[in-house]
Design a protein around this motif. Structure first.
Motif, short mmCIF file in Angstrom:
data_model
loop_
_atom_site.label_atom_id
_atom_site.label_comp_id
_atom_site.label_asym_id
_atom_site.label_seq_id
_atom_site.Cartn_x
_atom_site.Cartn_y
_atom_site.Cartn_z
N PHE A 162 28.40 61.73 35.48
CA PHE A 162 29.08 61.75 34.19
C PHE A 162 30.44 61.07 34.24
O PHE A 162 31.05 60.81 33.21
N SER A 163 30.92 60.73 35.44
CA SER A 163 32.17 60.00 35.61
C SER A 163 31.97 58.49 35.64
O SER A 163 32.93 57.73 35.51
N LEU A 164 30.73 58.06 35.85
CA LEU A 164 30.46 56.63 35.99
C LEU A 164 30.77 55.88 34.69
O LEU A 164 30.49 56.38 33.61
N PRO A 165 31.30 54.66 34.81
CA PRO A 165 31.55 53.84 33.62
C PRO A 165 30.25 53.49 32.91
O PRO A 165 29.18 53.44 33.52
N SER A 166 30.37 53.21 31.64
CA SER A 166 29.19 52.95 30.82
C SER A 166 28.37 51.76 31.31
O SER A 166 27.15 51.79 31.23
N ILE A 167 29.01 50.74 31.83
CA ILE A 167 28.27 49.57 32.30
C ILE A 167 27.31 49.96 33.42
O ILE A 167 26.18 49.45 33.50
N ILE A 168 27.71 50.88 34.27
CA ILE A 168 26.84 51.34 35.35
C ILE A 168 25.70 52.17 34.78
O ILE A 168 24.55 52.05 35.22
N ILE A 169 26.00 53.00 33.80
CA ILE A 169 24.95 53.82 33.17
C ILE A 169 23.90 52.94 32.52
O ILE A 169 22.70 53.12 32.72
N GLY A 216 17.48 50.81 37.31
CA GLY A 216 17.38 51.89 38.29
C GLY A 216 18.69 51.96 39.06
O GLY A 216 19.29 50.93 39.38
N PHE A 217 19.13 53.16 39.34
CA PHE A 217 20.43 53.34 39.99
C PHE A 217 20.39 52.94 41.47
O PHE A 217 21.43 52.79 42.09
N THR A 218 19.21 52.74 42.02
CA THR A 218 19.13 52.31 43.42
C THR A 218 18.89 50.80 43.54
O THR A 218 18.72 50.30 44.64
N HIS A 219 18.90 50.09 42.43
CA HIS A 219 18.80 48.62 42.44
C HIS A 219 20.06 48.08 43.12
O HIS A 219 21.16 48.62 42.94
N SER A 220 19.94 47.00 43.87
CA SER A 220 21.07 46.49 44.66
C SER A 220 22.29 46.15 43.80
O SER A 220 23.43 46.45 44.19
N LEU A 221 22.09 45.58 42.63
CA LEU A 221 23.22 45.25 41.75
C LEU A 221 23.95 46.53 41.32
O LEU A 221 25.19 46.60 41.38
N VAL A 222 23.20 47.53 40.94
CA VAL A 222 23.79 48.78 40.48
C VAL A 222 24.43 49.52 41.66
O VAL A 222 25.52 50.09 41.52
N LYS A 223 23.80 49.50 42.81
CA LYS A 223 24.38 50.12 44.01
C LYS A 223 25.76 49.54 44.30
O LYS A 223 26.70 50.28 44.59
N ASN A 224 25.87 48.22 44.23
CA ASN A 224 27.15 47.57 44.49
C ASN A 224 28.20 47.99 43.48
O ASN A 224 29.37 48.22 43.83
N MET A 225 27.80 48.09 42.22
CA MET A 225 28.73 48.53 41.18
C MET A 225 29.19 49.97 41.43
O MET A 225 30.37 50.30 41.27
N ILE A 226 28.26 50.82 41.85
CA ILE A 226 28.58 52.21 42.13
C ILE A 226 29.54 52.29 43.32
O ILE A 226 30.55 53.02 43.28
#
Length: 101
Positions: free
Chosen positions: A54-61, A68-78
């Motif tokens: 719930f703290s993650l920025p909207s772009i990451i959500i 998928g949150f485990t996609h490499s692009l999203v992982k890097n953003m996280i």
């Protein structure tokens, strides 16, 4: 609350409330794993993962929902987010959710 905030909050709540999808279950474990590996918490539990999610920025959500949150692009953003906010996260501070789509 703005229209955009309501939609994104609904997305977050819908995702977190999903207890049937294996993908979501695995991603929730992934959030715990990130918190442990980055030394945010010593033994992150599901509540810690929820706070983090719930703290993650909207772009990451939005990208996490799509790819998928485990996609490499999203992982890097996280990981970039965790690196930039390590202290705030470890102290469980309430962070203003950023809307950047």
């Amino acid at each position: 609350m703005s229209y955009k905030h309501n939609d994104l909050l609904a997305m977050r709540q819908s995702y977190w409330g999903d207890e049937h999808s294996e993908r979501v279950k695995n991603e929730k474990q992934y959030f715990q794993q990130i918190l442990n590996e980055c030394h945010i918490f010593t033994e992150a539990n599901l509540e810690d993962a929820k706070y983090f999610f719930f703290s993650l920025p909207s772009i990451i959500i939005v990208k996490g929902y799509a790819l998928g949150f485990t996609h490499s692009l999203v992982k890097n953003m996280i990981l970039d987010f965790v690196t930039a906010h390590k202290v705030e996260l470890s102290q469980r501070q309430i962070m203003k959710i950023k809307f950047r789509i």
